[in-house]
Write a protein that holds these residues in place. Structure first.
Motif, PDB file in Angstrom:
ATOM      1  N   THR A 117       1.294  15.614   5.015  1.00  0.00           N
ATOM      2  CA  THR A 117       0.027  16.463   3.961  1.00  0.00           C
ATOM      3  C   THR A 117      -0.257  15.426   3.337  1.00  0.00           C
ATOM      4  N   HIS A 118      -1.524  15.275   2.895  1.00  0.00           N
ATOM      5  CA  HIS A 118      -1.672  14.916   2.416  1.00  0.00           C
ATOM      6  C   HIS A 118      -3.192  14.905   0.940  1.00  0.00           C
ATOM      7  N   ARG A 119      -3.953  13.919   0.551  1.00  0.00           N
ATOM      8  CA  ARG A 119      -4.931  14.898  -0.449  1.00  0.00           C
ATOM      9  C   ARG A 119      -6.031  14.669   0.016  1.00  0.00           C
ATOM     10  N   LEU A 120      -7.498  15.408  -0.158  1.00  0.00           N
ATOM     11  CA  LEU A 120      -8.281  15.727  -0.008  1.00  0.00           C
ATOM     12  C   LEU A 120      -9.240  15.599  -1.531  1.00  0.00           C
ATOM     13  N   ASP A 165     -17.015  16.333  -6.364  1.00  0.00           N
ATOM     14  CA  ASP A 165     -17.078  16.800  -7.508  1.00  0.00           C
ATOM     15  C   ASP A 165     -15.581  15.989  -8.465  1.00  0.00           C
ATOM     16  N   GLY A 166     -15.072  15.269  -6.995  1.00  0.00           N
ATOM     17  CA  GLY A 166     -13.780  14.149  -7.722  1.00  0.00           C
ATOM     18  C   GLY A 166     -12.742  14.713  -7.675  1.00  0.00           C
ATOM     19  N   ARG A 167     -12.507  16.380  -7.919  1.00  0.00           N
ATOM     20  CA  ARG A 167     -11.194  17.429  -7.444  1.00  0.00           C
ATOM     21  C   ARG A 167     -10.272  17.301  -6.243  1.00  0.00           C
ATOM     22  N   VAL A 168      -9.158  16.145  -6.332  1.00  0.00           N
ATOM     23  CA  VAL A 168      -8.862  16.403  -5.706  1.00  0.00           C
ATOM     24  C   VAL A 168      -7.448  17.344  -5.559  1.00  0.00           C
ATOM     25  N   LYS A 169      -7.197  17.545  -4.463  1.00  0.00           N
ATOM     26  CA  LYS A 169      -6.622  18.894  -3.501  1.00  0.00           C
ATOM     27  C   LYS A 169      -4.911  18.292  -3.228  1.00  0.00           C
ATOM     28  N   TYR A 170      -4.161  19.571  -2.649  1.00  0.00           N
ATOM     29  CA  TYR A 170      -2.941  18.763  -1.427  1.00  0.00           C
ATOM     30  C   TYR A 170      -3.599  19.861  -0.333  1.00  0.00           C
ATOM     31  N   ALA A 171      -3.175  19.458   0.597  1.00  0.00           N
ATOM     32  CA  ALA A 171      -3.025  19.933   1.521  1.00  0.00           C
ATOM     33  C   ALA A 171      -2.175  19.988   2.811  1.00  0.00           C
TER      34      ALA A 171
END
Length: 208
Positions: A192-195, A199-205
């Motif tokens: 799992t890592h962050r994307l 627009d600067g938003r961070v998602k965990y995938a």
């Protein structure tokens, strides 16, 4: 093996009198009897109907005009008014004067594969799970529609570097290391890592 895979063959002879030859599997795919003899001028019944995206005469034209094989997927209407997805490959043959004398090809019933693909797309959407394929030799990444939404991308084909650029800078080194170790040892991976979006938003995938 052709019958098991539902792959039939066909020939269109382009002499003074145009004739069509269908194999037993091709007849089965079209829902006609084994003694059926197809008339060239009756193509429209099977291939031209409301909502159809394929005119078989157009396929013939492209094959002859550009002197190349054509590989397409489209719907057909069977003799019993059922609808099936097929994959059709056509190959032109020319005489010494450069005139196309026949077109030979194969036709495969891919209805089940299409239905499975549709079910997979539905399951992906419900679960928020996307898929991707990476071809190391060409360094190309192909994404499903859900994966594109997750990554916030629009292109059909990406390079590995495009994927890496989406990874959060604090997760990038570990993510690359896990991937490289998986390739070197031919093992599955799960991490799992962050994307980081444009627009600067961070998602965990979660990758697996």
């Amino acid at each position: 093996s052709g019958k098991l895979a539902k792959i039939g063959s066909w020939v269109v002879n382009l002499g003074s009198k145009k004739t069509v030859e269908w194999s037993a599997v091709t007849k089965e795919i079209h829902g006609v009897p084994v003694d059926y003899v197809h008339d060239f001028d009756k193509d429209d019944y099977f291939y031209s109907f409301e909502g159809s995206v394929m005119d078989i005469k157009q396929l013939y034209y492209v094959v002859i005009r550009y002197k190349k094989d054509v590989d397409v997927e489209f719907n057909i209407r069977t003799y019993n008014d059922e609808y099936r997805w097929v994959r059709c490959i056509a190959h032109p043959e020319f005489n010494d004067k450069g005139k196309c004398v026949r077109i030979i090809g194969t036709i495969q019933d891919i209805t089940k594969q299409k239905e499975e693909a549709d079910r997979l797309k539905t399951a992906e959407k419900l679960a928020g799970v996307g898929t991707f394929h990476y071809y190391a030799q060409t360094n190309e990444l192909y994404w499903s529609e859900i994966a594109k939404e997750i990554f916030g991308i629009e292109k059909e084909i990406y390079k590995f570097e495009d994927y890496v650029s989406r990874i959060h800078k604090d997760d990038r080194e570990l993510a690359i290391s896990i991937y490289q170790n998986s390739v070197a040892n031919k093992t599955d991976f799960r991490y799992t890592h962050r994307l980081v979006m444009d627009d600067g938003r961070v998602k965990y995938a979660n990758f697996f």
